[in-house]
Design a protein around this motif. Structure first.
Motif, PDB file in Angstrom:
ATOM      1  N   LEU A   1      75.531  40.159 -90.061  1.00  0.00           N
ATOM      2  CA  LEU A   1      76.125  41.369 -89.305  1.00  0.00           C
ATOM      3  C   LEU A   1      77.634  41.373 -89.272  1.00  0.00           C
ATOM      4  CD1 LEU A   1      74.941  44.193 -88.313  1.00  0.00           C
ATOM      5  CD2 LEU A   1      73.238  42.550 -89.099  1.00  0.00           C
ATOM      6  N   TYR A   2      78.086  39.826 -88.727  1.00  0.00           N
ATOM      7  CA  TYR A   2      79.663  39.970 -88.639  1.00  0.00           C
ATOM      8  C   TYR A   2      80.062  40.099 -90.320  1.00  0.00           C
ATOM      9  CZ  TYR A   2      84.053  37.725 -88.546  1.00  0.00           C
ATOM     10  OH  TYR A   2      85.399  37.267 -88.596  1.00  0.00           O
ATOM     11  N   ALA A   3      79.480  39.548 -91.121  1.00  0.00           N
ATOM     12  CA  ALA A   3      80.005  39.721 -92.606  1.00  0.00           C
ATOM     13  C   ALA A   3      79.860  41.212 -93.105  1.00  0.00           C
ATOM     14  CB  ALA A   3      79.358  38.710 -93.483  1.00  0.00           C
ATOM     15  N   LEU A   4      78.951  42.006 -92.499  1.00  0.00           N
ATOM     16  CA  LEU A   4      78.873  43.189 -92.973  1.00  0.00           C
ATOM     17  C   LEU A   4      79.666  44.125 -92.210  1.00  0.00           C
ATOM     18  CD1 LEU A   4      74.741  43.518 -92.672  1.00  0.00           C
ATOM     19  CD2 LEU A   4      76.468  43.947 -94.860  1.00  0.00           C
ATOM     20  N   THR A   5      80.098  43.898 -91.034  1.00  0.00           N
ATOM     21  CA  THR A   5      80.853  44.802 -90.171  1.00  0.00           C
ATOM     22  C   THR A   5      82.324  44.431 -90.105  1.00  0.00           C
ATOM     23  OG1 THR A   5      80.526  43.753 -87.910  1.00  0.00           O
ATOM     24  CG2 THR A   5      78.851  45.286 -88.837  1.00  0.00           C
ATOM     25  N   GLY A   6      82.456  43.095 -90.154  1.00  0.00           N
ATOM     26  CA  GLY A   6      84.010  42.745 -89.917  1.00  0.00           C
ATOM     27  C   GLY A   6      84.477  42.599 -88.434  1.00  0.00           C
ATOM     28  N   ASP A   7      83.523  42.782 -87.648  1.00  0.00           N
ATOM     29  CA  ASP A   7      83.911  42.952 -86.142  1.00  0.00           C
ATOM     30  C   ASP A   7      82.727  42.308 -85.395  1.00  0.00           C
ATOM     31  OD1 ASP A   7      83.774  43.921 -83.293  1.00  0.00           O
ATOM     32  OD2 ASP A   7      84.513  45.775 -83.897  1.00  0.00           O
TER      33      ASP A   7
ATOM     34  N   ALA B   1      87.372  34.812 -91.938  1.00  0.00           N
ATOM     35  CA  ALA B   1      88.148  36.182 -91.797  1.00  0.00           C
ATOM     36  C   ALA B   1      88.655  36.809 -93.121  1.00  0.00           C
ATOM     37  CB  ALA B   1      89.185  35.967 -90.803  1.00  0.00           C
ATOM     38  N   ASP B   2      89.090  35.942 -94.043  1.00  0.00           N
ATOM     39  CA  ASP B   2      89.492  36.388 -95.595  1.00  0.00           C
ATOM     40  C   ASP B   2      88.242  37.014 -96.126  1.00  0.00           C
ATOM     41  OD1 ASP B   2      92.003  35.406 -95.002  1.00  0.00           O
ATOM     42  OD2 ASP B   2      91.710  33.643 -96.227  1.00  0.00           O
ATOM     43  N   LEU B   3      87.142  36.310 -96.142  1.00  0.00           N
ATOM     44  CA  LEU B   3      85.679  36.756 -96.760  1.00  0.00           C
ATOM     45  C   LEU B   3      85.435  38.000 -96.014  1.00  0.00           C
ATOM     46  CD1 LEU B   3      83.701  36.547 -98.714  1.00  0.00           C
ATOM     47  CD2 LEU B   3      82.418  35.086 -97.033  1.00  0.00           C
ATOM     48  N   VAL B   4      85.644  38.136 -94.846  1.00  0.00           N
ATOM     49  CA  VAL B   4      85.164  39.464 -94.234  1.00  0.00           C
ATOM     50  C   VAL B   4      85.881  40.719 -94.366  1.00  0.00           C
ATOM     51  CG1 VAL B   4      84.718  40.352 -91.523  1.00  0.00           C
ATOM     52  CG2 VAL B   4      83.658  38.465 -92.225  1.00  0.00           C
ATOM     53  N   ALA B   5      87.340  40.388 -94.275  1.00  0.00           N
ATOM     54  CA  ALA B   5      88.356  41.287 -94.881  1.00  0.00           C
ATOM     55  C   ALA B   5      88.045  41.823 -96.275  1.00  0.00           C
ATOM     56  CB  ALA B   5      89.774  40.752 -94.573  1.00  0.00           C
ATOM     57  N   ALA B   6      87.706  40.904 -97.087  1.00  0.00           N
ATOM     58  CA  ALA B   6      87.564  41.215 -98.592  1.00  0.00           C
ATOM     59  C   ALA B   6      86.317  42.140 -98.536  1.00  0.00           C
ATOM     60  CB  ALA B   6      87.317  40.243 -99.395  1.00  0.00           C
ATOM     61  N   LEU B   7      85.120  41.677 -97.948  1.00  0.00           N
ATOM     62  CA  LEU B   7      83.970  42.339 -97.731  1.00  0.00           C
ATOM     63  C   LEU B   7      84.088  43.658 -97.271  1.00  0.00           C
ATOM     64  CD1 LEU B   7      81.484  39.778 -96.620  1.00  0.00           C
ATOM     65  CD2 LEU B   7      81.367  40.848 -98.888  1.00  0.00           C
TER      66      LEU B   7
END
Length: 160
Positions: free
Chosen positions: A22-28, A91-97
Motif C-alpha cells: 500500500l505504501y508503494a501504491l499510495t506514496g504516503d 522513496a525514489d521508487l515510490v515517487a516514480a510509482l
C-alpha cells in the motif's frame, strides 16, 4: 463464533507485506497504514467470508487499495503530500510509482511486490489478461525510463 487465533495468524503473516504494498501504491506511509488497518478491521468483521476466499490477503489488499483510492480522490486539489519514507531508495521508487496512472501502478505493484500472476491481477481488477499485460508493459516502460537501475532490482531484472 470467529476464530481469533486463525485471524491473528493471518494478520501476523500478511500485514507487514500488505502495508509495504500500500505504501508503494499510495506514496504516503501514514495513509497506507490507516487504510491497511481499516481493511484488516473489515476483514475481521467478515472473517468467515474472507477466510473462505481463494486469497484472503488479496481481499485485504484490494479493500485497502479501494479505501486509499477513495481518500486520494477526496483530497483537495492542492496536490499530494510528500511521501513519508523508511529509506531513500524506497522513496525514489515510490515517487516514480506515483508518476504512473493509478491502474498501471496497481498492476505493477501487485505483480512485482505481491508476486501475483497476470491472470490473478485480471481477476482481482475485473479486467482481461490483455489489459493487465498492456498496463504492465506501459508501467514498465515508464519506470525503466525514470529508474533504469533501481527498477531492475524491483523486477529481478525481468520484464513484466
Amino acid at each position: 463464533m470467529r476464530d481469533t487465533a486463525d485471524f491473528d495468524a493471518f494478520y501476523d503473516a500478511t500485514s507487514r507485506r500488505v502495508l509495504h504494498q500500500l505504501y508503494a501504491l499510495t506514496g504516503d506511509l501514514e495513509r497506507a497504514g490507516d487504510c491497511t488497518q481499516e481493511a484488516y478491521a473489515r476483514a475481521w468483521r467478515h472473517w468467515s467470508t474472507v477466510s473462505a476466499a481463494t486469497s484472503p490477503e488479496t481481499w485485504v489488499r484490494g479493500t485497502a487499495w479501494r479505501l486509499a483510492s477513495g481518500r486520494w480522490r477526496g483530497r483537495s486539489r492542492g496536490g499530494p503530500k510528500p511521501p513519508a519514507s523508511p529509506g531513500t531508495g524506497s522513496a525514489d521508487l515510490v515517487a516514480a510509482l506515483r508518476r504512473l496512472p493509478e491502474k498501471q501502478r496497481y498492476a505493477i505493484v501487485v505483480r512485482h511486490l505481491a508476486g501475483a500472476a497476470v491472470r490473478e491481477i485480471a481477476a482481482e481488477t475485473g479486467t482481461s489478461i490483455a489489459t493487465v499485460e498492456n498496463r504492465l508493459a506501459k508501467a514498465h516502460a515508464t519506470l525503466v525510463r525514470i529508474l533504469p537501475g533501481d527498477f531492475a532490482v524491483l523486477t529481478g531484472g525481468h520484464c513484466v
